[in-house]
Design an enzyme around this catalytic site. Structure first.
Site, mmCIF file in Angstrom:
data_model
loop_
_atom_site.group_PDB
_atom_site.id
_atom_site.type_symbol
_atom_site.label_atom_id
_atom_site.label_comp_id
_atom_site.label_asym_id
_atom_site.label_seq_id
_atom_site.Cartn_x
_atom_site.Cartn_y
_atom_site.Cartn_z
ATOM 1 N N HIS A 142 8.045 0.203 10.906
ATOM 2 C CA HIS A 142 6.727 0.445 10.309
ATOM 3 C C HIS A 142 5.810 -0.763 10.535
ATOM 4 O O HIS A 142 4.625 -0.617 10.840
ATOM 5 C CB HIS A 142 6.839 0.669 8.800
ATOM 6 N N GLN A 182 7.467 18.608 3.799
ATOM 7 C CA GLN A 182 8.146 18.478 5.090
ATOM 8 C C GLN A 182 9.657 18.335 4.940
ATOM 9 O O GLN A 182 10.371 18.173 5.920
ATOM 10 C CB GLN A 182 7.563 17.324 5.906
ATOM 11 N N LYS A 210 10.003 6.912 17.627
ATOM 12 C CA LYS A 210 11.259 7.243 16.939
ATOM 13 C C LYS A 210 11.265 8.730 16.563
ATOM 14 O O LYS A 210 12.259 9.421 16.702
ATOM 15 C CB LYS A 210 11.372 6.360 15.689
ATOM 16 N N ASP A 211 10.109 9.205 16.069
ATOM 17 C CA ASP A 211 9.954 10.627 15.742
ATOM 18 C C ASP A 211 9.167 11.267 16.883
ATOM 19 O O ASP A 211 8.010 11.665 16.717
ATOM 20 C CB ASP A 211 9.229 10.766 14.403
ATOM 21 N N ILE A 221 11.572 0.580 17.379
ATOM 22 C CA ILE A 221 12.140 -0.732 17.047
ATOM 23 C C ILE A 221 13.591 -0.498 16.608
ATOM 24 O O ILE A 221 13.867 0.382 15.785
ATOM 25 C CB ILE A 221 11.346 -1.417 15.911
HETATM 26 P P1 AMP Z 1 8.391 7.471 8.160
HETATM 27 O O1 AMP Z 1 8.093 6.544 7.038
HETATM 28 O O2 AMP Z 1 9.852 7.549 8.497
HETATM 29 O O3 AMP Z 1 7.721 8.813 8.020
HETATM 30 O O4 AMP Z 1 7.734 6.816 9.434
HETATM 31 C C1 AMP Z 1 6.376 6.466 9.472
HETATM 32 C C2 AMP Z 1 6.008 6.122 10.878
HETATM 33 O O5 AMP Z 1 6.796 5.024 11.327
HETATM 34 C C3 AMP Z 1 6.281 7.281 11.861
HETATM 35 O O6 AMP Z 1 5.236 7.345 12.799
HETATM 36 C C4 AMP Z 1 7.580 6.863 12.503
HETATM 37 O O7 AMP Z 1 7.760 7.396 13.798
HETATM 38 C C5 AMP Z 1 7.423 5.357 12.551
HETATM 39 N N1 AMP Z 1 8.737 4.736 12.664
HETATM 40 C C6 AMP Z 1 9.813 4.929 11.876
HETATM 41 N N2 AMP Z 1 10.862 4.232 12.323
HETATM 42 C C7 AMP Z 1 10.454 3.571 13.433
HETATM 43 C C8 AMP Z 1 11.080 2.692 14.367
HETATM 44 N N3 AMP Z 1 12.355 2.356 14.257
HETATM 45 N N4 AMP Z 1 10.340 2.225 15.390
HETATM 46 C C9 AMP Z 1 9.033 2.570 15.521
HETATM 47 N N5 AMP Z 1 8.388 3.393 14.676
HETATM 48 C C10 AMP Z 1 9.079 3.899 13.654
#
Ligand code: AMP
Length: 280
Positions: A37, A61, A149-150, A176
């Site tokens: 993040h 979701q 990642k997503d 990452i």
């Molecule tokens: P989330 O809180 O899991 O919904 O993720 C929020 C954002 O952070 C989304 O756009 C994810 O794809 C991104 N994200 C989560 N984990 C990673 C990671 N390891 N590397 C890069 N971006 C990430």
């Protein structure tokens, strides 16, 4: 850094800046923030005048109530991290604030939402589209930052921006990873010690699968991956697909002139993890 909990307070602040012509970078998150993040926030800060981060565990979701219930929540630490990253505005709404009534909006995502994650998580991407579109329409960012990642989510958000005809760029940020290759994820903290030790196997398999390209067809590589996971008693592979990066259709041969991405989802104990790797 200012933390807002209501839509009116946030939009009031943004409205007061309207004449200053500042560019806005938006980073939507579900909290439990980690270095993945942070990389999005840093990039947003580099490319925009103002960074808005949202922290919201979006119920629409989640197809699995237990996943929603156990999703980690670490707001105090998150705010501390965001302060050190120099985020400007953080929006932490309640569920009622984002969904004052039942949201019945459905989005035609052209089938992008029916493969891979969509095939196993009914309604997941419609929920993502509901919340992301609300944030876009409320905040009007110039750029919105999403992690590879997503990967499927990223492709779908691009489609959403196109459907809604919004004037914003979706910025794709690299995955990452931990030192041992495990993709950082808020869900990783739910792994037991033993599971955490096994988890790098997922990335290792993706890397080795890509190497098999030299001798195996895409279909054979998929079989190779499935077999490898069958030998791991504590892991269950849900899917592994090699898709092109726009329409998410499975590739048939390596010769296809498209960008190829290998994507998978794995259950490790109680936790479901996803990862992907460029297969070009
Ligand atoms: P989330 O809180 O899991 O919904 O993720 C929020 C954002 O952070 C989304 O756009 C994810 O794809 C991104 N994200 C989560 N984990 C990673 C990671 N390891 N590397 C890069 N971006 C990430």
């Amino acid at each position: 850094m200012i933390v807002y909990r209501t839509k009116d307070d946030l939009t009031g602040h943004l409205l007061s800046l309207k004449n200053e012509d500042l560019t806005i970078g938006l980073v939507p998150t579900m909290g439990a923030l980690h270095a993945g993040h942070a990389s999005l926030v840093e990039r947003a800060a580099f490319e925009n005048d103002l960074v808005v981060v949202t922290i919201f565990v979006n119920p629409t979701q989640f197809n699995d109530p237990s996943d929603l219930e156990h999703y980690p929540r670490t707001l105090d630490q998150d705010l501390e991290m965001l302060r050190s990253l120099r985020a400007d505005l953080v929006f932490v709404p309640s569920v009622r604030e984002m969904y004052p009534g039942k949201d019945t909006q459905t989005f035609d995502l052209g089938g992008l939402d029916r493969v891979m994650e969509g095939a196993y998580r009914e309604g997941h991407f419609n929920g993502v589209a509901q919340i992301v579109s609300k944030f876009f329409l409320m905040i009007h960012p110039d750029r919105a930052y999403f992690g590879q990642k997503d990967f499927q989510q990223l492709v779908i958000v691009r489609r959403l921006v196109n459907i809604l005809n919004l004037d914003l760029s979706v910025v794709s940020c690299p995955i990452i990873r931990e030192k041992d290759g495990l993709a950082m994820s808020s869900r990783n903290v739910r792994l037991s010690k033993e599971e955490r030790k096994l988890a790098p196997f997922i990335y290792e398999t993706l890397v080795q699968a890509r190497e098999q390209k030299l001798t195996l067809s895409p279909e054979q590589v998929k079989d190779w991956v499935r077999l490898r996971f069958l030998e791991q008693p504590l892991m269950r592979l849900e899917y592994f697909e090699i898709v092109e990066d726009k329409g998410l259709t499975s590739i048939q041969t390596w010769d296809e002139k498209v960008n190829k991405v290998g994507c998978l989802a794995v259950h490790l104990g109680e936790v479901r993890l996803i990862d992907n790797l460029n297969f070009d």
